[in-house]
Design an enzyme around this catalytic site. Structure first.
Site, mmCIF file in Angstrom:
data_model
loop_
_atom_site.group_PDB
_atom_site.id
_atom_site.type_symbol
_atom_site.label_atom_id
_atom_site.label_comp_id
_atom_site.label_asym_id
_atom_site.label_seq_id
_atom_site.Cartn_x
_atom_site.Cartn_y
_atom_site.Cartn_z
ATOM 1 N N LYS A 186 -14.616 17.480 -30.312
ATOM 2 C CA LYS A 186 -15.633 16.846 -31.167
ATOM 3 C C LYS A 186 -15.015 15.710 -31.989
ATOM 4 O O LYS A 186 -15.535 14.600 -32.025
ATOM 5 C CB LYS A 186 -16.267 17.888 -32.131
ATOM 6 C CG LYS A 186 -16.871 19.091 -31.419
ATOM 7 C CD LYS A 186 -17.493 20.082 -32.378
ATOM 8 C CE LYS A 186 -16.528 20.789 -33.319
ATOM 9 N NZ LYS A 186 -15.580 21.706 -32.645
ATOM 10 N N ARG A 234 -23.630 24.493 -38.049
ATOM 11 C CA ARG A 234 -22.958 25.601 -37.379
ATOM 12 C C ARG A 234 -23.770 26.889 -37.460
ATOM 13 O O ARG A 234 -23.346 27.906 -36.927
ATOM 14 C CB ARG A 234 -21.618 25.852 -38.059
ATOM 15 C CG ARG A 234 -20.444 25.166 -37.391
ATOM 16 C CD ARG A 234 -19.240 25.368 -38.295
ATOM 17 N NE ARG A 234 -18.021 25.472 -37.572
ATOM 18 C CZ ARG A 234 -17.173 24.466 -37.403
ATOM 19 N NH1 ARG A 234 -17.452 23.273 -37.844
ATOM 20 N NH2 ARG A 234 -16.049 24.671 -36.774
ATOM 21 N N ARG A 257 -2.114 20.845 -30.646
ATOM 22 C CA ARG A 257 -2.636 19.712 -31.421
ATOM 23 C C ARG A 257 -1.808 19.409 -32.677
ATOM 24 O O ARG A 257 -1.376 20.307 -33.379
ATOM 25 C CB ARG A 257 -4.070 20.012 -31.851
ATOM 26 C CG ARG A 257 -4.600 18.986 -32.847
ATOM 27 C CD ARG A 257 -6.048 19.164 -33.153
ATOM 28 N NE ARG A 257 -6.335 20.482 -33.708
ATOM 29 C CZ ARG A 257 -7.559 20.890 -33.968
ATOM 30 N NH1 ARG A 257 -8.580 20.125 -33.680
ATOM 31 N NH2 ARG A 257 -7.748 22.078 -34.476
ATOM 32 N N ARG A 303 -2.536 21.853 -38.297
ATOM 33 C CA ARG A 303 -3.464 22.508 -39.227
ATOM 34 C C ARG A 303 -3.101 23.978 -39.409
ATOM 35 O O ARG A 303 -2.751 24.653 -38.448
ATOM 36 C CB ARG A 303 -4.899 22.392 -38.681
ATOM 37 C CG ARG A 303 -5.545 21.090 -39.065
ATOM 38 C CD ARG A 303 -6.874 20.822 -38.411
ATOM 39 N NE ARG A 303 -7.759 21.947 -38.221
ATOM 40 C CZ ARG A 303 -8.947 21.856 -37.616
ATOM 41 N NH1 ARG A 303 -9.350 20.678 -37.159
ATOM 42 N NH2 ARG A 303 -9.714 22.901 -37.465
ATOM 43 N N ARG A 358 -12.262 32.039 -35.179
ATOM 44 C CA ARG A 358 -13.087 30.821 -35.060
ATOM 45 C C ARG A 358 -13.953 30.866 -33.801
ATOM 46 O O ARG A 358 -15.121 30.483 -33.821
ATOM 47 C CB ARG A 358 -12.191 29.575 -35.035
ATOM 48 C CG ARG A 358 -11.678 29.201 -36.420
ATOM 49 C CD ARG A 358 -10.415 28.354 -36.373
ATOM 50 N NE ARG A 358 -10.581 27.033 -35.824
ATOM 51 C CZ ARG A 358 -9.571 26.258 -35.452
ATOM 52 N NH1 ARG A 358 -8.320 26.681 -35.573
ATOM 53 N NH2 ARG A 358 -9.798 25.059 -34.966
#
Ligand code: AP5
Ligand code: MG
Length: 217
Positions: free
Chosen positions: A13, A87, A126, A160, A171
Site C-alpha cells: 500500500k 480498517r 523491509r 519498524r 496484524r
C-alpha cells in the site's frame, strides 16, 4: 479522484501510494504514518498508541477517525489516497460521512491480494529511510550503496518495531477479522477492484493506473 488502497500488512500500500503522489500529485493519507508521528510526541496518547502498534493491534476507531478528519479538513480539495484506512466498518462509515461533508466522493477501492507467505517475507526484509521515507527491501529493493538512501543520501535507515514475527501474526489476524469485511462492503457499493499484488511493483502500479483511468472516464 479519491482512492482506497486496501490490503494486509506488507501488501504494498505504502509503496504504491508514494508512487501515485509522484506520478499524479495525489495526497497520501496513511494512518500508520500519522500514528507513528503521534507516538513520537511523548504524550500519554503517544505512549498508548505505541504499545498497541508494537503489539500489532488496531488503535481505536475514535483516535484514527479524529486524525483523518483533521487531515481531510486541512487539505480541503480532493485527490486522496487512503493508505491503511479504513480498517473497520465503523471507519468506513465515518469516511463516507466525512467525504460527504466535504462534497467529495470515493471513486475506487483497490484490493491488493498477496499470499501470507510473501507478506512475511516482505515485512521481514523491509527497511525505510527515516529522512525521506523511501522504502527498501533486503532482496527485492536494496539501496545501490549499502546503508545509504538512494534518494536523499541519508544513512539513517531503520526497521519498524512492529515488523517482527509475533506482531505480524497479530496484524494479519486483525486484518482478516476486522478489515477484510470491507472487501464485501465495497464490492456491494460497486467500488472494488481486486488486483494481484504478487506481481512486481511496476505491474501492480499499471493495474492501479488502469483502475484510476477507468474510474475517471
Ligand atoms: P500501517 O503502517 O498501515 O501498516 P500495515 O497495514 O501493517 O501495512 P505496512 O505498512 O506494513 O505494509 P504496506 O502494505 O504499506 O506495504 P509496503 O508498501 O511497505 O499500520 C501500522 C499499525 O498502525 C497497525 O498495525 C495499527 O496498529 C495502526 N493503524 C494504522 N492504521 C490504522 C487504522 N486505520 N485503524 C486502527 N489502527 C491503525 O511494502 C512492504 C515491503 O514489500 C517493502 O519492503 C516493499 O519494498 C516490498 N514490496 C512492495 N510491493 C512489492 C511487490 N509488488 N513485489 C515485491 N515487493 C514489494
Ligand atoms: Mg505502509
Amino acid at each position: 479522484m479519491n482512492l482506497i488502497l486496501l490490503g494486509p500488512p506488507g501488501a504494498g500500500k505504502g509503496t504504491q501510494a508514494k508512487r501515485l503522489v509522484e506520478s499524479r500529485g495525489m495526497i497520501q493519507l496513511s494512518t500508520g504514518d500519522m500514528l507513528r508521528d503521534a507516538r513520537r510526541s511523548e504524550t500519554p496518547l503517544g505512549a498508548q498508541v505505541a504499545a498497541i502498534m508494537d503489539a500489532g493491534g488496531l488503535v481505536t476507531d475514535e483516535i484514527v477517525i479524529d486524525l483523518i478528519e483533521e487531515k481531510l479538513t486541512a487539505a480541503g480539495g480532493g485527490g486522496f489516497i487512503f493508505d491503511g484506512f479504513p480498517r473497520t466498518l465503523a471507519q468506513a462509515d465515518a469516511l463516507d460521512a466525512l467525504l460527504g461533508r466535504l462534497g467529495q466522493t470515493l471513486d475506487a477501492v483497490v484490493e491488493m491480494r498477496v499470499d501470507d507467505e510473501a507478506l512475511v517475507d516482505r515485512i521481514a526484509g523491509r527497511f525505510t529511510c527515516r529522512d525521506c521515507g523511501e522504502m527498501y527491501h533486503d532482496t527485492t529493493r536494496p539501496p545501490l550503496i549499502p546503508g545509504k538512501c538512494d534518494v536523499c543520501g541519508s544513512d539513517d535507515l531503520y526497521r519498524r518495531p512492529d515488523d517482527n514475527a509475533d506482531s505480524l501474526r497479530t496484524r494479519l489476524l486483525e486484518y482478516y477479522k476486522k478489515t477484510s469485511p470491507l472487501i464485501g462492503y465495497y464490492h456491494a457499493k460497486g467500488l472494488l477492484s481486486p488486483l494481484d499484488g504478487m506481481e512486481d511493483i511496476a505491474t501492480v502500479a499499471r493495474g492501479i493506473d488502469a483502475v484510476l483511468d477507468s474510474a475517471a472516464s
